[in-house]
Each structure stands twice: as C-alpha cells, then as structure tokens.
Design a protein around this motif. Structure first.
Motif, PDB file in Angstrom:
ATOM      1  N   CYS A 267       0.846  -1.199   0.000  1.00 48.08           N
ATOM      2  CA  CYS A 267       0.000   0.000   0.000  1.00 48.08           C
ATOM      3  C   CYS A 267       0.879   1.246   0.000  1.00 48.08           C
ATOM      4  O   CYS A 267       1.780   1.380   0.835  1.00 48.08           O
ATOM      5  CB  CYS A 267      -0.901   0.017   1.229  1.00 48.08           C
ATOM      6  N   THR A 268       0.610   2.164  -0.926  1.00 44.66           N
ATOM      7  CA  THR A 268       1.386   3.394  -1.033  1.00 44.66           C
ATOM      8  C   THR A 268       0.447   4.569  -1.277  1.00 44.66           C
ATOM      9  O   THR A 268      -0.737   4.385  -1.553  1.00 44.66           O
ATOM     10  CB  THR A 268       2.404   3.320  -2.182  1.00 44.66           C
TER      11      THR A 268
ATOM     12  N   LEU B  38       8.583  -9.591  -5.886  1.00 41.30           N
ATOM     13  CA  LEU B  38       8.255 -10.895  -6.462  1.00 41.30           C
ATOM     14  C   LEU B  38       9.495 -11.733  -6.744  1.00 41.30           C
ATOM     15  O   LEU B  38       9.404 -12.947  -6.902  1.00 41.30           O
ATOM     16  CB  LEU B  38       7.449 -10.711  -7.751  1.00 41.30           C
ATOM     17  N   ASN B  39      10.635 -11.107  -6.812  1.00 42.53           N
ATOM     18  CA  ASN B  39      11.877 -11.851  -7.014  1.00 42.53           C
ATOM     19  C   ASN B  39      12.459 -12.368  -5.702  1.00 42.53           C
ATOM     20  O   ASN B  39      13.584 -12.846  -5.668  1.00 42.53           O
ATOM     21  CB  ASN B  39      12.912 -10.968  -7.726  1.00 42.53           C
ATOM     22  N   SER B  40      11.689 -12.263  -4.614  1.00 44.04           N
ATOM     23  CA  SER B  40      12.132 -12.803  -3.323  1.00 44.04           C
ATOM     24  C   SER B  40      11.285 -14.032  -2.998  1.00 44.04           C
ATOM     25  O   SER B  40      11.105 -14.903  -3.831  1.00 44.04           O
ATOM     26  CB  SER B  40      12.024 -11.727  -2.241  1.00 44.04           C
ATOM     27  N   ASN B  41      10.733 -14.095  -1.779  1.00 44.79           N
ATOM     28  CA  ASN B  41       9.927 -15.251  -1.380  1.00 44.79           C
ATOM     29  C   ASN B  41       8.463 -15.118  -1.775  1.00 44.79           C
ATOM     30  O   ASN B  41       7.668 -16.022  -1.531  1.00 44.79           O
ATOM     31  CB  ASN B  41      10.001 -15.432   0.145  1.00 44.79           C
ATOM     32  N   CYS B  42       8.117 -14.007  -2.367  1.00 47.12           N
ATOM     33  CA  CYS B  42       6.717 -13.687  -2.647  1.00 47.12           C
ATOM     34  C   CYS B  42       6.243 -14.326  -3.955  1.00 47.12           C
ATOM     35  O   CYS B  42       6.937 -14.267  -4.972  1.00 47.12           O
ATOM     36  CB  CYS B  42       6.570 -12.169  -2.712  1.00 47.12           C
ATOM     37  N   ASN B  43       5.041 -14.919  -3.926  1.00 40.99           N
ATOM     38  CA  ASN B  43       4.439 -15.506  -5.127  1.00 40.99           C
ATOM     39  C   ASN B  43       3.414 -14.586  -5.772  1.00 40.99           C
ATOM     40  O   ASN B  43       3.190 -14.644  -6.979  1.00 40.99           O
ATOM     41  CB  ASN B  43       3.762 -16.838  -4.789  1.00 40.99           C
ATOM     42  N   GLU B  44       2.764 -13.775  -4.952  1.00 43.50           N
ATOM     43  CA  GLU B  44       1.790 -12.835  -5.496  1.00 43.50           C
ATOM     44  C   GLU B  44       1.747 -11.585  -4.624  1.00 43.50           C
ATOM     45  O   GLU B  44       1.961 -11.648  -3.413  1.00 43.50           O
ATOM     46  CB  GLU B  44       0.401 -13.456  -5.599  1.00 43.50           C
ATOM     47  N   ILE B  45       1.488 -10.468  -5.275  1.00 43.13           N
ATOM     48  CA  ILE B  45       1.461  -9.195  -4.561  1.00 43.13           C
ATOM     49  C   ILE B  45       0.232  -8.413  -5.006  1.00 43.13           C
ATOM     50  O   ILE B  45      -0.110  -8.373  -6.187  1.00 43.13           O
ATOM     51  CB  ILE B  45       2.759  -8.387  -4.809  1.00 43.13           C
ATOM     52  N   TRP B  46      -0.437  -7.819  -4.019  1.00 43.93           N
ATOM     53  CA  TRP B  46      -1.610  -6.999  -4.284  1.00 43.93           C
ATOM     54  C   TRP B  46      -1.232  -5.544  -4.038  1.00 43.93           C
ATOM     55  O   TRP B  46      -0.670  -5.214  -3.002  1.00 43.93           O
ATOM     56  CB  TRP B  46      -2.762  -7.405  -3.367  1.00 43.93           C
ATOM     57  N   ASN B  47      -1.548  -4.693  -4.996  1.00 44.03           N
ATOM     58  CA  ASN B  47      -1.195  -3.273  -4.906  1.00 44.03           C
ATOM     59  C   ASN B  47      -2.421  -2.428  -4.603  1.00 44.03           C
ATOM     60  O   ASN B  47      -3.459  -2.553  -5.255  1.00 44.03           O
ATOM     61  CB  ASN B  47      -0.581  -2.784  -6.218  1.00 44.03           C
ATOM     62  N   ARG B  48      -2.263  -1.547  -3.608  1.00 46.37           N
ATOM     63  CA  ARG B  48      -3.300  -0.567  -3.300  1.00 46.37           C
ATOM     64  C   ARG B  48      -2.657   0.806  -3.233  1.00 46.37           C
ATOM     65  O   ARG B  48      -1.641   0.989  -2.567  1.00 46.37           O
ATOM     66  CB  ARG B  48      -3.978  -0.878  -1.966  1.00 46.37           C
ATOM     67  N   LYS B  49      -3.260   1.788  -3.898  1.00 44.44           N
ATOM     68  CA  LYS B  49      -2.682   3.126  -3.961  1.00 44.44           C
ATOM     69  C   LYS B  49      -3.726   4.167  -3.580  1.00 44.44           C
ATOM     70  O   LYS B  49      -4.877   4.095  -4.010  1.00 44.44           O
ATOM     71  CB  LYS B  49      -2.162   3.395  -5.376  1.00 44.44           C
TER      72      LYS B  49
END
Length: 463
Positions: free
Chosen positions: A254-255, A269-280
C-alpha cells in the motif's frame, strides 16, 4: 472511419519495461488498438502488439536531442494506428490509470491535448510536457504532421521545439505563452491523474533529484496534498530492498501519491513472494500481480478492498501512506484483520515533526506519536530510521547558486547561454556534489539520538 474508439501509441526504443507495459495496457484497455513505433535496430521479437519500425535518424550537430526521433517515430505510428482517441506515450513508462480515457472524455475539450503538469510550465515559453499526450487522432495529426526537422544549430529542448512549432508555426499564434498555453493544452496531474511510473525515476537517482524537487499535487478524492521529496525514490527503493527478507508468499503493498507499484512489485516478487496486491491512495480496487515462467509480471485480476477476507496476507507493506490517512488508527486496525496470524506488517512514515516538515497537510507524526498508534494495535519487533536530518541539510542551495538561477531565469529563459557555456561544467560539478552529499537510506536501528527523515517500524500480528 477508425475501427477502434481508443488507441495507444508507444514510441521509442524497446526498453526493459516495455513487454510488461504492453501486458498491463492490454489488461486495462482490452478494446484499445496498441501500436509500437520503434527503430529497425531494435529487437521486437518478444513484443506482442502491432509494430512499425523506422530508420534511426542521424544525430544533429553541434546540438543533438530526441526531437527528430519523436517526429519520425510518432508520425510513423499515427499512420499505423486506427483509433479516434489516442494516448501517445513513451516506451519506458507506465500510465497506470485504468480510467485515463474516461478522464480525457470528462475533462479535456476535443480541440486540446491533455498532458501532465510535470514538465509543463507557464514561466518557460512553450514548455509543454512531452511525457505523453492524449487527444483525438485529428488533433494529434495536426500537432505532429507539420513539423520541420530540428537542424541542431541551436540548443533547445524537444518539448519546447515541438510545442512552439504547433502553436506559432501551425496555429499562427504569437501571443505570450502564459496567455495561450491553456488554449491548446489541458493540464492534468502527473502522479494522481496519469499515474505515471517512469523507468528513469525508478533507476536513476540523479535524474530523480533534478525532476521531482518540490513538485506538489492534490490527490483526487482526498483532502490531502503531498510533496514529491527529491529523495523519495531512493528511500523507497531502500525500503523495498530491506523488506524482501521479511515478506511471505502473499503480500499487500500500500502506497500513497507516488507510482512505484511496478518496480516495487517486481523487486518483491523476485524474493519469497508468489503474489502481490497493490493498493494506492486508499482506493477500493486492488491489482494482483504475479511472475510468469519468463519472469514477466502478469495481471491476474482485480478485487475490491472491502471484499478481501480476514487473515489473507503473510505480509503487509504500508509505505508513506499512514500520515495521509484521516484515521491512522482505523487504518492499522484494518491491516490487523487482513494480516495472517504471526504475519508481518512494515510501516514507513516521513518524519513530519515541526523540526523538518514543511507540509501542513500530513499528519504531524513525530516518533512517539507514531509509535503510540502502532503499539495500540500491534507488537513492535524493531524500529528503524532512514536518512538523517543532518545529512539532508547538505542539499540546501548556497546563496550564490540561488542568485545565479534568478539571473538565468530573467535573462536566459530559453537557456541558450546556459547550455552553450555553463551546462557541461554544472553537470560535472553536480555529479561530484551528488556523490559527496549522497544520503544513505539503508534502514538503521532507531535510537533516542537519531532524527531520521523516515521511520520504518516492523510489527507482528497476533498469533
């Protein structure tokens, strides 16, 4: 008669971001005709849209810029694209606003070109931003079809050359720029309206310092303003890098105010994360991003924030937004519900104590006030700071530099003298000063003696 209501014309080289930019545009604007206009020297084998390739123009002498590249590339693209309303943009920037065409229809007269405010000014004659243009096909063809190639005999920026040609040479209007700019261009906000994310702003720190200092915007639908601090992108990049060791498989990012969702998401996503949700900007619609087998970002779906179930995320990153929320305590309670048991929340906030803040719009978060709100909802693991206020003072301009700027603004508005005689020396000195005064935004453990430019607090959800 055009076959498409809307079209997107990307002009320029094949950038590292281009493939993902086109993927996002196809997801956000499935009915739009998308055309790439680039050079016959570029590898377009992985680009999935209509393509037109032109011969790369020869550099001009003694002065060179991208004016002729734009003239050739855009005109070639306009011949290829088949749409009534066209978004002309760069190949190294996202325009994230899914409703950008609706924004144009609701706000911009059909005889004008909609452009961003960043890079546009009344104070510098004919400076109309060339980050992107949104207009009818008829108006864009008028703007681009009648331009004489730049010969390089004098120094001038591309955006000034192009706008002056359109207004003076084609429209035959020689009235003062500050009286007529709004007759031809409709100005909208770079960050909040177009929602531009620019590759150079994400990767080139020196470019960032030149472009973003003191840029202020009013965020639509929120009674808040934000100032684009010159060091925001550097500090954000350090926050993202630091957070990668804490994130789990599913992350909510969230930003507020600034568009860094693509660069930040790809890094996480290039770390341990498989999916990311963006909120702005506290918006209700979130975008889900995943990496595919080719390491490109895919857009899976959108979801309404209110429909997200409790205990959904392994990690939540709330960066530079809490100080803009009308009820910070409520925001944290919401994140507490969304966080899985033992999940990690990382919160960052500008240090807006009266000592260093010039913003009346942000919540006045000094360290103890921020910690009090967080402790009422979470167990704090660690407290960090980014940058030191004493380091930030190094960026203050000397009185002699301020005086020189005033003289140049008055007597050299077109910057001809500056570019011919001063710019090489100034650029060289600026690079030396930048390296000498560069702020280290690597998060460091917070103690009672440090006054950071940013706070970074790591907390843990309930077991």
């Amino acid at each position: 008669m055009p076959n498409h209501k809307y079209g997107i014309l990307l002009q320029g080289r094949v950038s590292l971001w281009l493939k993902d930019i086109i993927t996002e545009y196809k997801s956000n604007f499935p009915e739009a005709h998308i055309v790439l206009s680039t050079w016959n020297t570029e590898d377009v084998s992985k680009i999935d849209c209509d393509i037109i390739q032109s011969e790369l123009p020869v550099s001009t002498y003694p002065h060179s810029n991208t004016t002729n590249h734009q003239i050739i590339g855009v005109n070639a693209g306009l011949k290829k694209i088949n749409a009534e309303i066209i978004l002309k943009c760069r190949t190294d920037q996202f325009i994230h606003n899914k409703k950008i065409f609706e924004l144009f229809n609701d706000n911009c007269p059909l005889n004008k070109i909609m452009i961003p405010d960043l890079g546009t000014t009344l104070d510098d004659d004919y400076r109309a931003s060339d980050f992107c243009q949104l207009a009818t096909s008829k108006i864009l063809n008028k703007f681009w079809n009648n331009i004489t190639f730049y010969d390089g005999k004098y120094a001038i920026s591309p955006e000034i050359y192009l706008a002056k040609n359109y207004v003076v040479n084609f429209m035959k209007n020689t009235k003062p720029w500050n009286k007529i700019m709004n007759s031809y261009f409709h100005i909208m906000k770079y960050h909040s309206d177009f929602q531009i994310e620019f590759e150079k702003l994400a990767n080139d720190e020196r470019y960032v310092n030149l472009l973003t200092v003191n840029h202020i915007e009013q965020i639509k639908n929120h009674n808040k303003k934000f100032r684009v601090k010159s060091h925001f992108f550097q500090s954000q990049k350090s926050r993202i890098k630091f957070s990668k060791k804490y994130v789990g498989e599913k992350v909510l990012l969230c930003t507020y105010g600034i568009n860094t969702q693509y660069a930040s998401s790809k890094s996480i996503l290039n770390s341990n994360c498989n999916e990311i949700w963006n909120r702005k900007n506290f918006e209700e619609d979130l975008t889900q991003r995943k990496l595919n087998s080719e390491n490109d970002i895919e857009f899976e779906k959108e979801v309404n924030f209110e429909n997200i179930s409790e205990n959904s995320f392994d990690s939540i990153l709330s960066f530079e937004e809490i100080q803009f929320h009308n009820d910070p305590d409520l925001l944290l309670k919401t994140y507490k519900k969304l966080l899985k048991p033992n999940g990690v929340l990382i919160i960052s906030s500008s240090n807006n104590s009266n000592e260093i803040s010039d913003s009346e719009e942000e919540v006045n978060f000094e360290k103890q006030k921020l910690l009090k709100i967080i402790k009422s909802n979470f167990t704090i693991i660690d407290e960090y700071y980014q940058g030191n206020i004493s380091e930030n003072k190094k960026f203050n301009q000397s009185s002699s530099k301020v005086l020189l700027k005033k003289i140049l603004d008055k007597f050299d508005k077109r910057m001809i003298f500056y570019k011919l005689y001063l710019q090489p020396k100034v650029t060289k000195q600026r690079e030396k000063n930048y390296e000498k005064n560069r702020i280290d935004f690597t998060p460091k453990i917070l103690d009672s003696d440090q006054i950071g430019l940013y706070f970074l607090i790591i907390v843990k959800g309930n077991a």
